[in-house]
Enzyme design. Structure first.
Site, PDB file in Angstrom:
ATOM      1  N   PRO A 103       0.834  -1.209   0.000  1.00 39.82           N
ATOM      2  CA  PRO A 103       0.000   0.000   0.000  1.00 39.82           C
ATOM      3  C   PRO A 103       0.867   1.255   0.000  1.00 39.82           C
ATOM      4  O   PRO A 103       1.968   1.268   0.540  1.00 39.82           O
ATOM      5  CB  PRO A 103      -0.805  -0.125   1.297  1.00 39.82           C
ATOM      6  CG  PRO A 103      -0.008  -1.019   2.169  1.00 39.82           C
ATOM      7  CD  PRO A 103       0.760  -1.936   1.262  1.00 39.82           C
ATOM      8  N   ASP A 104       0.364   2.305  -0.627  1.00 44.02           N
ATOM      9  CA  ASP A 104       1.064   3.578  -0.640  1.00 44.02           C
ATOM     10  C   ASP A 104       0.702   4.338   0.630  1.00 44.02           C
ATOM     11  O   ASP A 104      -0.442   4.727   0.812  1.00 44.02           O
ATOM     12  CB  ASP A 104       0.657   4.376  -1.878  1.00 44.02           C
ATOM     13  CG  ASP A 104       1.415   5.681  -2.018  1.00 44.02           C
ATOM     14  OD1 ASP A 104       2.134   6.069  -1.075  1.00 44.02           O
ATOM     15  OD2 ASP A 104       1.295   6.306  -3.088  1.00 44.02           O
ATOM     16  N   PRO A 105       1.670   4.567   1.517  1.00 38.46           N
ATOM     17  CA  PRO A 105       1.361   5.223   2.786  1.00 38.46           C
ATOM     18  C   PRO A 105       1.339   6.741   2.708  1.00 38.46           C
ATOM     19  O   PRO A 105       1.094   7.413   3.713  1.00 38.46           O
ATOM     20  CB  PRO A 105       2.506   4.754   3.683  1.00 38.46           C
ATOM     21  CG  PRO A 105       3.670   4.659   2.753  1.00 38.46           C
ATOM     22  CD  PRO A 105       3.069   4.138   1.450  1.00 38.46           C
TER      23      PRO A 105
END
Length: 140
Positions: A103-105
């Site tokens: 996931p892109d944080p």
């Protein structure tokens, strides 16, 4: 990954690079939250600078690993047909996360950077095993 390779005495045998699929942040340092989360784990990201993947990367590297399926599709379209098999999903090297996206944080909380690092470290362990296999060496 570089730290793992160095600890196993493979730093001179394997080249690791990072690149994005788009040029939004070319030349910029990583997000400070990522730098801090990695520093807490003993990894220094401060010297890294963003670059965009280019066609030569598919010739230069034996593996091109995508963090998510959208990037995987993009990279497979960009890769010359003879090198499309080099493009793989990074988390396929993490036994409990095969087929999943990292996931892109970026728009999340600082805790999400730690979660992403947990996933990256799990995949890096599996990737190190693959590097040993490809080099015909036993894991250190």
């Amino acid at each position: 990954m570089r730290r793992r390779l160095a600890m196993d005495g493979l730093a001179d045998d394997v080249t690791v690079a990072s690149a994005g699929t788009h040029g939004y942040h070319v030349g910029e340092a990583p997000d400070i939250r990522a730098v801090e989360a990695a520093r807490y784990r003993g990894v220094d990201l401060s010297a890294l600078r963003a670059r965009r993947v280019d066609a030569d990367d598919f010739e230069r590297y034996d593996m091109v690993l995508a963090m998510d399926r959208d990037h995987l599709d993009f990279l497979r379209r960009l890769a010359p047909p003879k090198h499309r098999d080099r493009v793989q999903l990074f988390l396929d090297y993490a036994p409990d996360h095969k087929g999943h996206d990292v996931p892109d944080p970026y728009y999340g909380s600082e805790d999400q950077f730690d979660t992403v690092l947990d996933l990256i470290e799990a995949a890096a362990d599996g990737l190190l095993d693959e590097v040993h296999r490809r080099l015909g060496r036993k894991a250190g």
